[in-house]
Design a protein around this motif. Structure first.
Motif, mmCIF file in Angstrom:
data_model
loop_
_atom_site.group_PDB
_atom_site.id
_atom_site.type_symbol
_atom_site.label_atom_id
_atom_site.label_comp_id
_atom_site.label_asym_id
_atom_site.label_seq_id
_atom_site.Cartn_x
_atom_site.Cartn_y
_atom_site.Cartn_z
ATOM 1 N N ALA A 40 44.015 49.579 44.773
ATOM 2 C CA ALA A 40 43.850 49.031 43.329
ATOM 3 C C ALA A 40 44.588 47.821 42.797
ATOM 4 O O ALA A 40 45.648 47.723 43.309
ATOM 5 C CB ALA A 40 44.166 50.466 42.342
ATOM 6 N N SER A 67 32.319 42.697 47.654
ATOM 7 C CA SER A 67 33.637 43.516 47.082
ATOM 8 C C SER A 67 34.492 42.589 47.426
ATOM 9 O O SER A 67 34.970 42.137 48.552
ATOM 10 C CB SER A 67 33.743 44.829 47.777
ATOM 11 N N HIS A 95 40.083 42.148 41.188
ATOM 12 C CA HIS A 95 39.131 42.793 41.952
ATOM 13 C C HIS A 95 37.707 42.283 41.565
ATOM 14 O O HIS A 95 37.317 42.249 40.451
ATOM 15 C CB HIS A 95 39.336 44.238 41.811
ATOM 16 N N ASN A 96 36.895 42.059 42.620
ATOM 17 C CA ASN A 96 35.239 41.865 42.310
ATOM 18 C C ASN A 96 34.884 40.817 41.308
ATOM 19 O O ASN A 96 34.465 40.998 40.420
ATOM 20 C CB ASN A 96 34.735 43.103 42.056
ATOM 21 N N PHE A 152 31.840 54.051 39.360
ATOM 22 C CA PHE A 152 33.255 54.224 38.839
ATOM 23 C C PHE A 152 34.466 53.492 39.569
ATOM 24 O O PHE A 152 34.554 53.547 40.796
ATOM 25 C CB PHE A 152 33.396 55.521 38.591
ATOM 26 N N GLU A 153 35.371 53.268 38.855
ATOM 27 C CA GLU A 153 36.699 52.833 39.373
ATOM 28 C C GLU A 153 37.491 54.000 39.837
ATOM 29 O O GLU A 153 37.182 55.119 39.459
ATOM 30 C CB GLU A 153 37.599 52.398 38.180
ATOM 31 N N PRO A 154 38.340 53.602 40.768
ATOM 32 C CA PRO A 154 38.800 54.945 41.516
ATOM 33 C C PRO A 154 39.659 55.971 40.569
ATOM 34 O O PRO A 154 39.582 57.017 40.761
ATOM 35 C CB PRO A 154 39.913 54.123 42.416
ATOM 36 N N THR A 155 40.327 55.449 39.396
ATOM 37 C CA THR A 155 41.091 56.247 38.658
ATOM 38 C C THR A 155 39.700 56.949 38.003
ATOM 39 O O THR A 155 40.194 58.366 37.662
ATOM 40 C CB THR A 155 41.941 55.713 37.556
ATOM 41 N N GLU A 156 38.949 56.671 37.512
ATOM 42 C CA GLU A 156 38.043 57.454 36.650
ATOM 43 C C GLU A 156 37.096 58.409 37.760
ATOM 44 O O GLU A 156 36.901 59.730 37.459
ATOM 45 C CB GLU A 156 36.529 56.543 36.529
ATOM 46 N N GLN A 193 41.063 54.166 48.011
ATOM 47 C CA GLN A 193 40.787 52.950 46.688
ATOM 48 C C GLN A 193 42.099 53.099 45.931
ATOM 49 O O GLN A 193 42.254 51.987 45.396
ATOM 50 C CB GLN A 193 39.423 53.519 45.988
#
Length: 364
Positions: free
Chosen positions: A225, A335, A348-349, A189-193, A221
């Protein structure tokens, strides 16, 4: 992608449960009367530790006991001399496990085990789509077809898998199965998720040490972001000379900060695409700074010689506080972070063809 250790998350999952009596019963197709069935603890993550045993009678087995915790356990037994296992949650309640001749299992009867079965029923449908797609891709490869046409389907299957996992965690934020899934799949998951999932779990697991560790990781994280300023650090190059990331950010229009390791095949698989992008855009102000997280310096140096990458190479064998991998909360490699001349993280990525696509849009 390859997972690296950022958190020391245990396999054992312990939490207080209501009541303490349990029963585990069910059927094992193919087992002979008198065959031994074991309940094994896997908390040490290395070997199975038997905590109870019984024998098969008329294809059935049963256990009774007491527990004040919810643990991931293994039911172990032999069929025709071959070891077979079923995974389940040992927790208070009446747990049902059935093992069929085609080596499939069904579990249920308690909150965690019902959720466990529901999840794997849904995942099985996604895995079937993945196997069907893989079969068609193999046939296409044998026929000499272009595999790029299958990329969208591959992405769709990956998204489906991720959606099933996220849905299951959201449905089980108050029980041990959801907790287990979060520890297994947090890097998906993304940091916010992940931040949202952790907040949903706080009422039940607020003091848990692993939730605390994950919250600390997410905080790092979120600092790196997209839209956030880059985190500066210093690390040695192949000759032992220290360099800061700031030396490259600001002096170039765009910097790709890449975390990798010599042992990571997906990392090394990205190098040809990175080389192609570097050759095309370096003169326009594009730079790459690679940071190795190898714990073997010689292996890193051998990989550098083999890959012959023409951009700065730095070494970060530690993951402690202040180290590059710590500052950027690296849990998986490869990453990468795309940083503009103002020091803002704008990507990102990147993978494969994305390098040239993103850079072409930026430098046009």
């Amino acid at each position: 992608m390859k997972k690296i250790l950022f958190l020391m998350l245990s396999v054992a999952l312990l939490a207080a449960c209501g009541g303490n009596k349990y029963s585990v019963s069910g059927t094992i197709e193919g087992a002979a009367d008198g065959d031994t069935v074991l309940i094994c603890d896997i908390s040490n993550g290395v070997s199975l530790q038997a905590i109870d045993s019984t024998v098969v009678k008329n294809g059935k087995f049963s256990f009774k006991g007491q527990t004040d915790t919810c643990d991931v356990c293994i039911l172990a037994f032999n069929i025709d001399g071959q070891m077979n296992t079923c995974t389940f949650f040992l927790e208070p309640g009446n747990i049902k496990i059935n093992y069929s001749a085609d080596q499939t299992q069904t579990v249920g009867g308690t909150i965690s085990n019902d959720a466990f079965q529901k999840f794997y029923d849904e995942i099985d449908k996604v895995e079937q789509k993945a196997m069907d797609l893989d079969k068609r891709m193999q046939q296409a490869t044998a026929a000499g077809e272009n595999m790029e046409s299958y990329q969208d389907e591959m992405d769709d299957v990956q998204d489906m898998y991720r959606d099933v996992v996220q849905k299951s965690i959201r449905e089980n934020v108050d029980n041990m199965f959801g907790f287990n899934q979060l520890l297994d799949y947090y890097s998906m998951f993304e940091p916010t998720e992940l931040d949202e999932l952790l907040k949903a779990m706080e009422p039940k697991f607020s003091g848990n040490q692993y939730i605390v560790q994950l919250k600390e990781m997410v905080a790092s994280q979120l600092k790196t972001a997209i839209g956030q300023p880059y985190q500066n650090f210093s690390a040695p190059d192949v000759d032992g000379n220290e360099h800061s990331l700031a030396e490259y950010v600001g002096q170039n229009k765009l910097v790709l900060l890449d975390f990798w390791a010599s042992w990571c095949e997906p990392c090394r698989g990205e190098i040809p695409s990175m080389k192609s992008a570097y050759e095309k855009f370096h003169s326009m102000g594009f730079e790459i700074v690679s940071v190795s997280v190898d714990d073997n310096e010689e292996a890193w140096k051998e990989a550098l010689e083999a890959e012959n990458m023409p951009w700065p190479q730095l070494y970060d064998p530690n993951s402690g506080e202040g180290a590059p991998a710590f500052l950027y909360a690296i849990t998986m490699i490869p990453s990468s972070f795309l940083i503009d001349s103002d020091g803002e993280i704008i990507g990102h990525n990147l993978r494969g063809e994305e390098y040239e696509k993103v850079l072409s849009d930026y430098f046009k």
